[in-house]
Design a protein around this motif. Structure first.
Motif, PDB file in Angstrom:
ATOM      1  N   VAL A  38      45.932  39.003  42.340  1.00 11.58           N
ATOM      2  CA  VAL A  38      44.522  38.790  42.665  1.00 11.58           C
ATOM      3  C   VAL A  38      43.621  39.251  41.528  1.00 11.58           C
ATOM      4  O   VAL A  38      42.736  38.509  41.074  1.00 11.58           O
ATOM      5  N   LEU A  39      43.855  40.444  41.030  1.00 17.39           N
ATOM      6  CA  LEU A  39      42.988  40.960  39.966  1.00 17.39           C
ATOM      7  C   LEU A  39      43.264  40.269  38.640  1.00 17.39           C
ATOM      8  O   LEU A  39      42.339  40.071  37.842  1.00 17.39           O
ATOM      9  N   GLY A  40      44.501  39.880  38.404  1.00 14.44           N
ATOM     10  CA  GLY A  40      44.824  39.132  37.186  1.00 14.44           C
ATOM     11  C   GLY A  40      44.141  37.776  37.160  1.00 14.44           C
ATOM     12  O   GLY A  40      43.538  37.379  36.151  1.00 14.44           O
ATOM     13  N   MET A  41      44.213  37.053  38.269  1.00 10.52           N
ATOM     14  CA  MET A  41      43.540  35.753  38.360  1.00 10.52           C
ATOM     15  C   MET A  41      42.023  35.938  38.286  1.00 10.52           C
ATOM     16  O   MET A  41      41.329  35.129  37.672  1.00 10.52           O
ATOM     17  N   SER A  46      37.031  35.161  35.493  1.00 17.54           N
ATOM     18  CA  SER A  46      35.753  35.735  35.066  1.00 17.54           C
ATOM     19  C   SER A  46      35.648  35.771  33.546  1.00 17.54           C
ATOM     20  O   SER A  46      34.558  35.585  32.987  1.00 17.54           O
ATOM     21  N   PHE A  47      36.760  35.965  32.852  1.00 19.27           N
ATOM     22  CA  PHE A  47      36.744  35.970  31.391  1.00 19.27           C
ATOM     23  C   PHE A  47      36.369  34.592  30.849  1.00 19.27           C
ATOM     24  O   PHE A  47      35.517  34.467  29.967  1.00 19.27           O
ATOM     25  N   VAL A  53      29.501  31.038  29.707  1.00 18.45           N
ATOM     26  CA  VAL A  53      28.106  31.334  30.017  1.00 18.45           C
ATOM     27  C   VAL A  53      27.467  32.268  28.986  1.00 18.45           C
ATOM     28  O   VAL A  53      26.341  32.039  28.552  1.00 18.45           O
ATOM     29  N   GLU A  54      28.178  33.326  28.605  1.00 15.32           N
ATOM     30  CA  GLU A  54      27.587  34.349  27.744  1.00 15.32           C
ATOM     31  C   GLU A  54      28.073  34.291  26.302  1.00 15.32           C
ATOM     32  O   GLU A  54      27.527  34.995  25.440  1.00 15.32           O
TER      33      GLU A  54
END
Length: 150
Positions: A38-41, A46-47, A53-54
């Motif tokens: 979950v956190l890896g995905m 998000s990366f 976006v940024e």
């Protein structure tokens, strides 16, 4: 304000949905594999979105204080605890406890102004609001109503 309310409502719905997804992954793998997946995905997604976006601002992190780097570590505990709670309590009871705990903790942190939050005065009405939610959860979970006949 309306957009904030809509986004908060969407976040609540998505967190509940994510918890169900996480529980299904946990049934096939295990709690730590689920947390890692979950956190890896989440990191990967998000990366990529952050880069789109940024752009190069994604890598400008020099103004963070040391304690601000630990949100991801806390996230590991959140996902693990949610998966374990779902396994033992089911989705509705787990999420209702999580949301009540979030509200109570946010009330405490706001009232004390910790971690740079604007200090918001504690009132009896705010405490009463949290207690009403707790009573609602207890009624929901343990109240005996008329059972529908199938």
């Amino acid at each position: 304000m309306i957009i904030g309310i809509l986004l908060a409502a969407l976040a609540g719905a998505v967190v509940s949905l994510q918890t169900v997804f996480n529980n299904k992954v946990n049934e096939k793998t295990g709690s730590w594999t689920t947390t890692t997946t979950v956190l890896g995905m989440g990191f990967l997604c998000s990366f990529i979105v952050s880069l789109i976006v940024e752009g190069k601002n994604t890598f400008e992190l020099q103004h963070l204080q040391t304690w601000q780097w630990f949100g991801g570590v806390i996230g590991v505990g959140v996902v693990f605890c949610l998966v374990q709670g779902m396994k033992r309590l089911g989705p509705t009871f787990t999420i209702s406890i999580v949301l009540t705990s979030q509200l109570g903790t946010a009330l405490l942190w706001d009232s004390l102004g910790w971690l740079g939050l604007e200090k918001i005065p504690f009132t009896f009405n705010k405490l009463l609001g949290v207690l009403v939610i707790i009573i609602g959860i207890l009624v929901f979970k343990f109240g005996k109503g008329k059972e529908e006949k199938s």
